[in-house]
Design an enzyme around this catalytic site. Structure first.
Site, PDB file in Angstrom:
ATOM      1  N   HIS A  60       0.847  -1.198   0.000  1.00 57.37           N
ATOM      2  CA  HIS A  60       0.000   0.000   0.000  1.00 57.37           C
ATOM      3  C   HIS A  60       0.877   1.241   0.000  1.00 57.37           C
ATOM      4  CE1 HIS A  60      -4.087  -1.744   1.495  1.00 57.37           C
ATOM      5  NE2 HIS A  60      -3.496  -2.536   0.618  1.00 57.37           N
ATOM      6  N   TYR A  98      -8.690   5.371   8.321  1.00 51.13           N
ATOM      7  CA  TYR A  98      -8.725   5.701   9.754  1.00 51.13           C
ATOM      8  C   TYR A  98      -9.759   6.811   9.906  1.00 51.13           C
ATOM      9  CZ  TYR A  98      -4.254   3.259  10.486  1.00 51.13           C
ATOM     10  OH  TYR A  98      -3.247   2.309  10.570  1.00 51.13           O
ATOM     11  N   PRO A 136      -2.730   0.156  18.978  1.00 54.79           N
ATOM     12  CA  PRO A 136      -2.574  -0.295  17.591  1.00 54.79           C
ATOM     13  C   PRO A 136      -2.854   0.785  16.547  1.00 54.79           C
ATOM     14  CG  PRO A 136      -4.493  -1.304  18.596  1.00 54.79           C
ATOM     15  CD  PRO A 136      -3.772  -0.579  19.675  1.00 54.79           C
ATOM     16  N   LYS A 185       2.152  -0.256  15.006  1.00 60.43           N
ATOM     17  CA  LYS A 185       3.577  -0.339  15.348  1.00 60.43           C
ATOM     18  C   LYS A 185       3.947  -1.555  16.195  1.00 60.43           C
ATOM     19  CE  LYS A 185       4.746   2.988  12.980  1.00 60.43           C
ATOM     20  NZ  LYS A 185       4.943   2.310  11.706  1.00 60.43           N
ATOM     21  N   TYR A 227       4.674   6.296   9.757  1.00 58.67           N
ATOM     22  CA  TYR A 227       3.770   5.164   9.468  1.00 58.67           C
ATOM     23  C   TYR A 227       4.510   4.079   8.669  1.00 58.67           C
ATOM     24  CZ  TYR A 227      -0.606   2.698   8.655  1.00 58.67           C
ATOM     25  OH  TYR A 227      -1.604   1.731   8.664  1.00 58.67           O
TER      26      TYR A 227
END
Ligand code: FAS
Ligand code: PHB
Length: 393
Positions: free
Chosen positions: A75, A204, A296, A300, A388
């Site tokens: 992604h 998100y 979460p 990570k 990220y």
């Protein structure tokens, strides 16, 4: 009592312990994994889904990444939605081409088990009452019960890869050990469903009624989460209620596209930030959830376990194959530097995207201001993206 010997005793047969075992074996360092549960139980747990490139590279090195490359999805971005507003974070553009790979931790753990079997690795399942002995000597050992007998495993080092509820961390004396913790006033209700993912990339979503996350495991297997009160039970969340709540929290276009179905797994996970310092004491070295926990939100947890194992495997290889102790001496500080940066990012993402019961109107305005700044600034987006996709090891 039976007595056996190895070079490294690894407590815990989750991703940390298995990856360390594989890397050590490939470098001709003898090791034994002691896991308290059955293999089926370990493989029944549904956990992480996003792999940083550093972890993918380590799995390549461990020669266990064939299925990951065949079935995982790379992604190059994700969506951050804030009530009625949304923003795509373009990882590739903002980090010079980096991305993440979406592949379930359960599958990664299965791949590791199969690789250990192929190499004839020694993994003792249902090893009960594991106890670490003489860590402050040059002849530590581990005792455990298995098949009705007590066993002693003599070793030179113990790797504590036994997760947050394991026995290893507490073997660091209270006078030495410092713990830092934050427990969040909510949990994540997670659902796995045999349905096509709602979108190509992760979403998100932050709304006044709480956080939601749309993730996936494949083009036919989806993973969704909604923030829920800590005292909720999965019996409070029949599938219909879950799907309605998820739809109410994700962008309207995604809600319209959402394909719902029966949950094949449903669980509630508490959220906490936790770090144990130091991550080593004498002949004991902690790695993964045994040493630290992150909420979460930043994906990570598993990825931090990977960088711990990167540092620890190299230090042990240097010791046994090159006779140097430098890496072992530097392990804790080196690992903790990266741990605290990931703790910060996970804490920041959690504060940005969740509804806190104690929040005032001002706090909610701060969240909105953070999102508006993120949307207006490539610099802010690049900072999110570089964390990220994973900071360097
Ligand atoms: P693990 O906890 O995976 O493995 C430790 C192993 O040690 C277990 O198999 C346990 O049975 C064994 N053990 C414990 N005590 C023992 C003893 N006394 N003797 C022998 N063995 C013992 N991370 C993300 O990035 N994204 C997510 O969405 C996400 N969701 C999660 C949901 C839940 C419910 C949990 C608990 C964690 C989640 N995580 C997530 C984090 C998770 O992926 C961890 O970071 C990852 O499992 C770390 O791997 P290990 O360090 O191997 O610890
Ligand atoms: C998941 O797919 O389980 C997942 C993905 C991203 C996260 C947390 C969990 O931040």
């Amino acid at each position: 009592m039976t007595i056996s010997e190895t070079q490294v005793a690894i407590i815990g047969g989750g991703p940390s312990g298995l990856l360390l075992s594989q890397l050590l074996h490939l470098n001709e360092i003898d090791n034994v994994v002691l896991e308290q549960r059955t293999r089926d139980y370990v493989l029944s747990r549904i956990r992480a889904g996003v792999l940083e490139q550093g972890l993918v590279d380590l799995l390549d090195e461990a020669n266990v990444s064939q299925r990951l490359h065949a079935e995982g999805e790379v992604h190059s971005g994700c969506e951050i939605a804030f009530n009625d507003d949304a923003l795509r974070i373009d990882f590739a553009e903002l980090t010079g081409g980096k991305g993440v790979t979406v592949y379930g931790q359960t599958e990664l753990t299965r791949d590791l088990y199969e690789a250990r079997d192929e190499m004839g690795g020694t993994i003792v399942h249902e090893a009960n009452n594991v106890q670490l002995q003489d860590l402050d000597s040059d002849q530590p050992s581990v005792t455990y019960e298995h098949s009705g007998a007590t066993h002693q495993l003599k070793c030179q080092f113990v790797a504590g890869c036994d997760g947050f509820h394991g026995v290893s961390r507490s073997c660091i004396p209270n006078s030495v050990r410092r713990e830092y913790s934050r427990v969040y006033p909510f949990g994540w209700l997670g659902v796995l469903s045999q349905t096509p993912p709602v979108a190509e990339e992760l979403i998100y979503a932050a709304t006044s009624s709480g956080f939601a996350l749309c993730s996936l495991r494949s083009r036919t297997l989806s993973r969704y989460y909604v923030q829920c009160p800590l005292d909720d039970d999965i019996s409070d969340w029949p599938d219909d209620r879950f799907w309605e709540e998820l739809k109410s929290r994700i962008p309207a276009a995604a809600a319209r596209a959402l394909v719902t179905g029966a949950s094949i797994e449903k669980s509630i996970a508490p959220l906490r930030s936790f770090v144990c310092e130091p991550m080593s004491w004498k002949r004991l070295f902690l790695a993964g959830d045994a040493a630290h926990i992150v909420p979460p939100t930043g994906a990570k947890g598993l990825n931090l376990a990977a960088s711990d194992i990167y540092y620890l495997s190299r230090a042990l290889i240097d010791y046994f194959n090159n006779g140097t102790e430098t890496g072992l001496g530097a392990y804790s500080d080196k690992a903790l530097d990266r741990v605290w940066m990931a703790e910060r990012f996970s804490w920041w993402m959690t504060n940005l995207l969740h509804r806190f019961p104690e929040h005032s109107g001002f706090d909610e305005k701060m969240q909105r201001g953070e999102f508006t700044y993120l949307k207006s600034s490539q610099t802010a987006q690049a900072a999110l993206a570089e964390n990220y996709v994973g900071l360097p090891y």
